[in-house]
Scaffold this motif. Sequence first.
Motif, PDB file in Angstrom:
ATOM      1  N   UNK A 374     -10.396  -8.530 -11.367  1.00 40.94           N
ATOM      2  CA  UNK A 374     -11.114  -8.264 -10.115  1.00 40.94           C
ATOM      3  C   UNK A 374     -11.668  -6.841 -10.104  1.00 40.94           C
ATOM      4  N   UNK A 375     -10.918  -5.886 -10.660  1.00 41.18           N
ATOM      5  CA  UNK A 375     -11.406  -4.515 -10.748  1.00 41.18           C
ATOM      6  C   UNK A 375     -12.660  -4.448 -11.615  1.00 41.18           C
ATOM      7  N   UNK A 376     -12.653  -5.155 -12.721  1.00 41.35           N
ATOM      8  CA  UNK A 376     -13.816  -5.164 -13.609  1.00 41.35           C
ATOM      9  C   UNK A 376     -15.012  -5.852 -12.958  1.00 41.35           C
ATOM     10  N   UNK A 377     -14.727  -6.903 -12.179  1.00 44.30           N
ATOM     11  CA  UNK A 377     -15.796  -7.590 -11.457  1.00 44.30           C
ATOM     12  C   UNK A 377     -16.444  -6.654 -10.444  1.00 44.30           C
ATOM     13  N   UNK A 381     -20.372  -4.780 -10.224  1.00 46.60           N
ATOM     14  CA  UNK A 381     -21.269  -4.644  -9.074  1.00 46.60           C
ATOM     15  C   UNK A 381     -21.726  -3.201  -8.917  1.00 46.60           C
ATOM     16  N   UNK A 382     -20.773  -2.259  -8.991  1.00 44.60           N
ATOM     17  CA  UNK A 382     -21.097  -0.843  -8.852  1.00 44.60           C
ATOM     18  C   UNK A 382     -22.074  -0.406  -9.942  1.00 44.60           C
ATOM     19  N   UNK A 383     -21.804  -0.844 -11.149  1.00 43.96           N
ATOM     20  CA  UNK A 383     -22.601  -0.416 -12.303  1.00 43.96           C
ATOM     21  C   UNK A 383     -24.031  -0.955 -12.256  1.00 43.96           C
ATOM     22  N   UNK A 384     -24.179  -2.094 -11.630  1.00 39.22           N
ATOM     23  CA  UNK A 384     -25.480  -2.758 -11.636  1.00 39.22           C
ATOM     24  C   UNK A 384     -26.325  -2.487 -10.396  1.00 39.22           C
ATOM     25  N   UNK A 385     -25.775  -1.718  -9.456  1.00 33.32           N
ATOM     26  CA  UNK A 385     -26.543  -1.425  -8.236  1.00 33.32           C
ATOM     27  C   UNK A 385     -27.013   0.020  -8.256  1.00 33.32           C
ATOM     28  N   UNK A 386     -28.282   0.259  -8.048  1.00 33.72           N
ATOM     29  CA  UNK A 386     -28.820   1.629  -8.151  1.00 33.72           C
ATOM     30  C   UNK A 386     -28.269   2.611  -7.116  1.00 33.72           C
ATOM     31  N   UNK A 387     -27.687   2.103  -6.033  1.00 34.27           N
ATOM     32  CA  UNK A 387     -27.174   3.006  -5.000  1.00 34.27           C
ATOM     33  C   UNK A 387     -25.805   3.595  -5.358  1.00 34.27           C
ATOM     34  N   UNK A 388     -25.159   3.025  -6.391  1.00 33.50           N
ATOM     35  CA  UNK A 388     -23.800   3.447  -6.742  1.00 33.50           C
ATOM     36  C   UNK A 388     -23.745   3.898  -8.197  1.00 33.50           C
ATOM     37  N   UNK A 389     -22.683   4.628  -8.506  1.00 33.27           N
ATOM     38  CA  UNK A 389     -22.424   4.999  -9.894  1.00 33.27           C
ATOM     39  C   UNK A 389     -20.919   5.080 -10.131  1.00 33.27           C
ATOM     40  N   UNK A 398      -8.149   0.297 -11.253  1.00 33.78           N
ATOM     41  CA  UNK A 398      -8.738   1.153 -10.230  1.00 33.78           C
ATOM     42  C   UNK A 398     -10.196   1.460 -10.569  1.00 33.78           C
ATOM     43  N   UNK A 399     -11.043   1.391  -9.541  1.00 34.31           N
ATOM     44  CA  UNK A 399     -12.461   1.690  -9.701  1.00 34.31           C
ATOM     45  C   UNK A 399     -12.767   2.980  -8.940  1.00 34.31           C
ATOM     46  N   UNK A 452     -16.298  -8.113   0.067  1.00 30.48           N
ATOM     47  CA  UNK A 452     -16.349  -6.650   0.129  1.00 30.48           C
ATOM     48  C   UNK A 452     -17.711  -6.126  -0.288  1.00 30.48           C
ATOM     49  N   UNK A 453     -18.263  -6.657  -1.367  1.00 25.40           N
ATOM     50  CA  UNK A 453     -19.564  -6.175  -1.826  1.00 25.40           C
ATOM     51  C   UNK A 453     -20.677  -6.541  -0.845  1.00 25.40           C
ATOM     52  N   UNK A 454     -20.542  -7.679  -0.189  1.00 25.18           N
ATOM     53  CA  UNK A 454     -21.522  -8.036   0.843  1.00 25.18           C
ATOM     54  C   UNK A 454     -21.498  -7.033   1.989  1.00 25.18           C
ATOM     55  N   UNK A 455     -20.292  -6.618   2.376  1.00 21.59           N
ATOM     56  CA  UNK A 455     -20.165  -5.612   3.436  1.00 21.59           C
ATOM     57  C   UNK A 455     -20.824  -4.303   3.017  1.00 21.59           C
ATOM     58  N   UNK A 456     -20.685  -3.947   1.739  1.00 23.80           N
ATOM     59  CA  UNK A 456     -21.313  -2.724   1.237  1.00 23.80           C
ATOM     60  C   UNK A 456     -22.832  -2.838   1.256  1.00 23.80           C
TER      61      UNK A 456
END
Length: 463
Positions: A374-377, A381-389, A398-399, A452-456
């Motif tokens: 789940x952490x890798x999943x 999401x974080x890695x593939x979205x331009x708003x996050x790094x 842990x992410x 969680x990612x939808x909320x973000x």
Amino acid sequence: MNNLNTDQQNLDVLLTAVKQQGIDYLNHIQERTTSSSAEVGIVYDLNEEGIGAKNALAQFNERFEPLMVASSGPRYWGFVTGGTTPAAIAGDWLSTIYDQNTQSAIGTGDISAVIELETIQLLLSLFNLPKDYFGGFVTGATMSNFTCLAVARQWIGKQLGKDFAREGVSGTIKVLSATPHSSSVKSLSMLGLGSGNFIQVKVMEGNREALDVADLELKIKALNGEPFILISSGGTVNTVDFDDFESINTLKEKYNFWWHIDAAFGGFASCSPRYRHLLKGWENADSITVDCHKWLNVPYESAVFFVKEKHQLLQVETFQNSNAAYLGDPMENFSYLNFLPENSRRLKALPAWFTLTSYGKKGYQEIVESNIEMALLFAGFINNHPAFELLAPVRLNTVCFSLTDESLVVTFLEKLNTKGKVFMTPTFYNGKKGIRAAFVNWQTSVADVKLATNAMLEILAER
């Protein structure tokens, strides 16, 4: 005594009501908010006669229960907060019912320490650690670190021909560490060693939190043979980085020091054949901290310490009650009273015994590997979205991440936590404001990550 007698007569009704309320909470924990900003007034004066348990429960449900957040739920990723397995809940309830002060393993009184001693053996088996460790339960990682480092302090004293437990600490005790957890630093303060007195070892280059072994040896050589304590990391808080235990083993063959590993949640990597290499060599440490109310998924307050059996006399010298009549074999007339800080102890081992016995090695391998998945999943999401790094690679569960516009981190996290769908904690890593999500709950699923990612994404769309 009328209320007390009435409650005793109606105990079955009272406990049935509490049981049903607990079941309702657990059955709907997915829908319960993960944060609350509501306030409640404090009552300062105690009722003269009392109102009885039934009315107290009603008052609790009116004033406090709606504000209880789902910290034991699958989307509470703040701090490193585990959930509670069904078996652990059963064990915890029985701990309350039997209400033992767990000390002695033999004798005519309470022998609940046998359960604790057995549970320690089960944990050593779970972690693939050798049986030459002695262990016990304390309230959390802070007290586990405190217990281990207290024995280390006594060991240092003996190397210098002193008995610090009796005489008090004199001189400066050298402590080396790269990224000690705040609970270890707090323990140094409580032990009179000084929270600011440890010698900082460099970390490895390349976005690492693990100690640089070469720099460690340089700092050891600078001590000119003086004994010291090494606090190493079995999973750092921000990025779950692991010190190189095999290299530390090599140093231990050359130099005289006490080796303590803080493996509060990283120790559970040993449950998985895929990840236990991260801990290779940890079985030679003098002491280890593991936190059970994290990845073991038992209720607060629960942690264990492991100290090598060869140090038992030092441990007794450190913690013995003033009326302890022996300094011989500490296992004769054994009592935990003389091995750890607390004189009054709940049977904290029972929830752990229940969950370990119920789910076994395979069950915990599945929990650990599922959480890492789940952490890798989530990291994907974080890695593939331009708003996050990502601020660091995901090494375990842990992410650690940020927004590409760092100035938005604080506002974003406040909005996210206020939504109550998921809870994360702020952090600061490599000079950047960040956010940390820790996955240790046995129930966390793909659906939770998606929610969680939808909320973000909703928050990003609001800008």
